[in-house]
Scaffold this motif. Structure first.
Motif, PDB file in Angstrom:
ATOM      1  N   GLN A 294      25.585 -47.859  60.754  1.00  0.00           N
ATOM      2  CA  GLN A 294      27.067 -48.481  60.659  1.00  0.00           C
ATOM      3  C   GLN A 294      28.053 -47.511  60.200  1.00  0.00           C
ATOM      4  O   GLN A 294      29.187 -47.605  60.854  1.00  0.00           O
ATOM      5  N   ILE A 295      27.756 -46.661  59.157  1.00  0.00           N
ATOM      6  CA  ILE A 295      28.692 -45.769  58.726  1.00  0.00           C
ATOM      7  C   ILE A 295      29.009 -44.782  59.867  1.00  0.00           C
ATOM      8  O   ILE A 295      30.197 -44.365  59.735  1.00  0.00           O
ATOM      9  N   LYS A 296      27.930 -44.106  60.506  1.00  0.00           N
ATOM     10  CA  LYS A 296      28.520 -43.394  61.665  1.00  0.00           C
ATOM     11  C   LYS A 296      29.205 -43.889  62.756  1.00  0.00           C
ATOM     12  O   LYS A 296      30.144 -43.358  63.482  1.00  0.00           O
ATOM     13  N   GLU A 297      29.146 -45.305  62.934  1.00  0.00           N
ATOM     14  CA  GLU A 297      30.167 -45.951  64.097  1.00  0.00           C
ATOM     15  C   GLU A 297      31.626 -45.669  63.651  1.00  0.00           C
ATOM     16  O   GLU A 297      32.487 -45.680  64.326  1.00  0.00           O
ATOM     17  N   VAL A 298      31.719 -45.916  62.150  1.00  0.00           N
ATOM     18  CA  VAL A 298      33.003 -45.718  61.779  1.00  0.00           C
ATOM     19  C   VAL A 298      33.685 -44.451  61.905  1.00  0.00           C
ATOM     20  O   VAL A 298      34.635 -44.119  62.467  1.00  0.00           O
ATOM     21  N   PHE A 299      32.610 -43.113  61.631  1.00  0.00           N
ATOM     22  CA  PHE A 299      33.161 -41.900  61.947  1.00  0.00           C
ATOM     23  C   PHE A 299      33.537 -41.600  63.378  1.00  0.00           C
ATOM     24  O   PHE A 299      34.636 -41.017  63.657  1.00  0.00           O
ATOM     25  N   PHE A 300      32.841 -42.297  64.328  1.00  0.00           N
ATOM     26  CA  PHE A 300      33.177 -42.082  66.036  1.00  0.00           C
ATOM     27  C   PHE A 300      34.256 -43.017  66.458  1.00  0.00           C
ATOM     28  O   PHE A 300      34.876 -42.616  67.246  1.00  0.00           O
ATOM     29  N   GLU A 301      34.804 -43.766  65.397  1.00  0.00           N
ATOM     30  CA  GLU A 301      36.175 -44.185  65.785  1.00  0.00           C
ATOM     31  C   GLU A 301      37.339 -43.412  65.727  1.00  0.00           C
ATOM     32  O   GLU A 301      38.332 -43.662  66.152  1.00  0.00           O
ATOM     33  N   TYR A 302      37.194 -42.255  64.914  1.00  0.00           N
ATOM     34  CA  TYR A 302      38.057 -41.420  64.901  1.00  0.00           C
ATOM     35  C   TYR A 302      37.949 -40.142  65.452  1.00  0.00           C
ATOM     36  O   TYR A 302      38.757 -39.368  66.095  1.00  0.00           O
ATOM     37  N   THR A 303      36.787 -39.756  65.624  1.00  0.00           N
ATOM     38  CA  THR A 303      36.399 -38.275  66.487  1.00  0.00           C
ATOM     39  C   THR A 303      34.944 -38.272  67.025  1.00  0.00           C
ATOM     40  O   THR A 303      34.201 -39.130  66.507  1.00  0.00           O
ATOM     41  N   ASP A 304      34.929 -37.613  67.909  1.00  0.00           N
ATOM     42  CA  ASP A 304      33.465 -37.308  68.565  1.00  0.00           C
ATOM     43  C   ASP A 304      32.716 -36.399  67.921  1.00  0.00           C
ATOM     44  O   ASP A 304      31.606 -35.879  68.150  1.00  0.00           O
ATOM     45  N   LEU A 305      33.504 -35.370  67.216  1.00  0.00           N
ATOM     46  CA  LEU A 305      33.001 -34.212  66.644  1.00  0.00           C
ATOM     47  C   LEU A 305      32.381 -34.322  65.352  1.00  0.00           C
ATOM     48  O   LEU A 305      33.303 -34.356  64.298  1.00  0.00           O
ATOM     49  N   VAL A 306      31.449 -35.155  65.146  1.00  0.00           N
ATOM     50  CA  VAL A 306      30.503 -35.639  63.981  1.00  0.00           C
ATOM     51  C   VAL A 306      29.387 -34.815  63.867  1.00  0.00           C
ATOM     52  O   VAL A 306      28.380 -35.066  64.907  1.00  0.00           O
TER      53      VAL A 306
ATOM     54  N   ARG B 229      32.595 -52.609  55.521  1.00  0.00           N
ATOM     55  CA  ARG B 229      31.847 -52.893  56.564  1.00  0.00           C
ATOM     56  C   ARG B 229      30.392 -52.907  55.833  1.00  0.00           C
ATOM     57  O   ARG B 229      29.333 -53.840  56.348  1.00  0.00           O
ATOM     58  N   THR B 230      30.099 -52.062  54.820  1.00  0.00           N
ATOM     59  CA  THR B 230      28.769 -52.091  54.347  1.00  0.00           C
ATOM     60  C   THR B 230      28.616 -52.364  52.675  1.00  0.00           C
ATOM     61  O   THR B 230      27.419 -52.661  52.405  1.00  0.00           O
ATOM     62  N   GLY B 231      29.924 -52.231  52.142  1.00  0.00           N
ATOM     63  CA  GLY B 231      29.847 -52.605  50.642  1.00  0.00           C
ATOM     64  C   GLY B 231      29.528 -51.293  49.955  1.00  0.00           C
ATOM     65  O   GLY B 231      29.400 -51.534  48.697  1.00  0.00           O
TER      66      GLY B 231
ATOM     67  N   ALA C 210      25.217 -41.728  45.737  1.00  0.00           N
ATOM     68  CA  ALA C 210      23.946 -42.332  45.253  1.00  0.00           C
ATOM     69  C   ALA C 210      23.135 -43.017  46.354  1.00  0.00           C
ATOM     70  O   ALA C 210      23.100 -44.071  45.868  1.00  0.00           O
ATOM     71  N   PHE C 211      23.607 -42.596  47.734  1.00  0.00           N
ATOM     72  CA  PHE C 211      23.105 -43.840  48.867  1.00  0.00           C
ATOM     73  C   PHE C 211      21.827 -44.557  48.721  1.00  0.00           C
ATOM     74  O   PHE C 211      22.069 -45.832  48.759  1.00  0.00           O
ATOM     75  N   TYR C 212      20.753 -44.048  48.506  1.00  0.00           N
ATOM     76  CA  TYR C 212      19.549 -44.891  48.364  1.00  0.00           C
ATOM     77  C   TYR C 212      19.455 -46.104  47.349  1.00  0.00           C
ATOM     78  O   TYR C 212      19.447 -47.097  47.496  1.00  0.00           O
ATOM     79  N   ALA C 213      19.854 -45.441  46.172  1.00  0.00           N
ATOM     80  CA  ALA C 213      20.093 -46.342  44.879  1.00  0.00           C
ATOM     81  C   ALA C 213      21.007 -47.205  45.221  1.00  0.00           C
ATOM     82  O   ALA C 213      21.000 -48.453  44.535  1.00  0.00           O
ATOM     83  N   SER C 214      22.277 -46.984  45.852  1.00  0.00           N
ATOM     84  CA  SER C 214      23.343 -47.798  45.917  1.00  0.00           C
ATOM     85  C   SER C 214      23.214 -48.989  46.946  1.00  0.00           C
ATOM     86  O   SER C 214      23.346 -49.988  46.916  1.00  0.00           O
ATOM     87  N   VAL C 215      22.214 -48.634  47.902  1.00  0.00           N
ATOM     88  CA  VAL C 215      21.609 -49.874  48.832  1.00  0.00           C
ATOM     89  C   VAL C 215      20.842 -50.653  48.157  1.00  0.00           C
ATOM     90  O   VAL C 215      21.216 -51.682  48.441  1.00  0.00           O
ATOM     91  N   GLU C 216      19.949 -50.269  47.325  1.00  0.00           N
ATOM     92  CA  GLU C 216      19.136 -51.091  46.624  1.00  0.00           C
ATOM     93  C   GLU C 216      20.049 -52.028  45.644  1.00  0.00           C
ATOM     94  O   GLU C 216      19.574 -53.367  45.437  1.00  0.00           O
ATOM     95  N   GLN C 217      20.928 -51.538  44.880  1.00  0.00           N
ATOM     96  CA  GLN C 217      21.832 -52.186  44.157  1.00  0.00           C
ATOM     97  C   GLN C 217      22.673 -53.324  44.942  1.00  0.00           C
ATOM     98  O   GLN C 217      22.783 -54.425  44.462  1.00  0.00           O
ATOM     99  N   LEU C 218      23.034 -52.708  46.194  1.00  0.00           N
ATOM    100  CA  LEU C 218      23.900 -53.713  46.950  1.00  0.00           C
ATOM    101  C   LEU C 218      22.991 -54.933  47.386  1.00  0.00           C
ATOM    102  O   LEU C 218      23.578 -56.074  47.382  1.00  0.00           O
ATOM    103  N   ASP C 219      21.734 -54.554  47.805  1.00  0.00           N
ATOM    104  CA  ASP C 219      20.776 -55.790  48.253  1.00  0.00           C
ATOM    105  C   ASP C 219      20.348 -56.651  47.189  1.00  0.00           C
ATOM    106  O   ASP C 219      19.665 -57.665  47.485  1.00  0.00           O
TER     107      ASP C 219
END
Length: 358
Positions: free
Chosen positions: A86-98, A134-136, A13-22
């Protein structure tokens, strides 16, 4: 076919979760991201709102009826993009095939990864933990040996899910899976399949390739493969832009030809600006989309021999696609304008039939 280790990460629930986070005051409450107007549409709904049947793409008026205490918040895409980066930065710590699919989901091929960890499941656990730290925000992850199964797995245990489909279990898993749970089989197609006596992957597997192609056209090959747990598509770290567009939903329906042309011109200018900012080049096809008040939708397209790179030409072609015959007495509620058929476009790869060793 070589088995890969694929992870599909999908933010909950990305968009809604961001609103609840903030805004902690929204935590635990039914939240809908979108306009609270007669013409508004829900872009995302919190899990609290989903309990009332509120879901994305639902008209806001209907959502408010289903959940009278629903809290509407305006979308903040700059914030969603910030957290997505920020989330994609986490992905690239493990692989460049994103392969990002949107702001809130992506495929990762971790067969060979940057930390030398053999377990895709452990990598997925680490990714989920780092994203939360990193993002909550909470992510669900699906793990398997191809994209179809990984995507399906990520949706099996939401929210905060972690689901693995091993090669040895794949055929049995797919055989029991209802067709409406198959990624790539839409609601309308699933309903048609049920009407034809196809309820599960096992039922779908009984159909020959020729029969599926006859019934569903080019998609028949894809259906033939996925009901056998086969998906040869690779994780593509770069995705060419296939189209660039802009659209607008109106507060009040439009009835007059002059008003429609004026709106097409306005939207075409916005669309052209996005086109020039994108990486796409030398588009040849202009398309307009018209959605009427009864939600019926039509498109009209025109392909030019020469690439369309001048704004004046872009706008004029878009305007020429609308004729008075396309007016509807119930009025028009949405207009879209887009460009496609770019220089770098290629024919999509059609999955070939493969046999997997288990």
């Amino acid at each position: 076919m070589e088995h890969r280790k694929i992870i599909h990460v999908d933010m909950d629930a990305f968009y809604a979760s961001v609103e609840q986070l903030d805004n902690p005051e929204l935590i635990g409450k039914p939240v809908a991201v979108g306009g609270n107007s007669q013409r508004g549409v829900v872009a995302a709904a919190s899990y609290e709102a989903r309990k009332y049947g509120v879901k994305s793409a639902m008209p806001s008026a209907k959502a408010a009826k289903q959940c009278p205490h629903l809290i509407f918040v305006q979308p903040r895409f700059h914030r969603y993009k910030e957290l997505s980066a920020q989330i994609k930065e986490v992905f690239f710590e493990y692989t460049d095939l994103v392969e990002p699919l949107s702001l809130d989901e992506a495929y990762l091929d971790v067969t060979e990864n940057k930390i030398g960890l053999n377990s895709a499941t452990l990598i997925a656990k680490e990714i989920k933990q780092k994203v939360k730290e990193r993002t909550g925000l909470i992510a669900s992850a699906g793990i398997s040996y191809n994209k179809f199964l990984a995507k399906t797995a990520s949706d099996m245990d939401k929210p905060d899910g972690l689901y693995v489909i091993l090669p040895v279990d794949a055929e049995e898993f797919v055989a029991k899976l209802p067709v409406h749970r198959f990624h790539g089989i839409g609601k309308v197609t699933a309903e048609k399949m049920v009407m034809a006596g196809i309820f599960t992957g096992k039922d779908l597997r009984k159909k020959s390739l020729e029969d599926l192609k006859l019934r569903y056209g080019k998609s028949g090959q894809y259906y033939y493969n996925i009901c056998r747990a086969i998906d040869p598509r690779k994780v593509q770290p770069t995705r060419d832009t296939k189209s660039v567009s802009a659209e607008r939903t109106f507060e009040d329906n439009i009835y007059e030809w002059e008003d429609v042309i004026e709106e097409i011109e306005r939207i075409a200018h916005i669309s052209f600006e996005r086109y020039k900012k994108s990486k796409a080049e030398d588009g040849h096809t202009i398309t307009i989309k018209i959605k009427y008040a009864d939600f019926q939708q039509i498109t009209r397209s025109k392909t030019e021999d020469q690439a369309i790179n001048e704004e004046e030409v872009y706008v004029q072609v878009a305007k020429s696609l609308f004729t008075e015959q396309l007016l509807n007495e119930e009025g028009i509620r949405l207009i879209g304008v887009g460009i496609s058929n770019f220089k770098k476009d290629e024919e999509p790869e059609t999955p070939s039939q493969l046999t997997l060793e288990f």
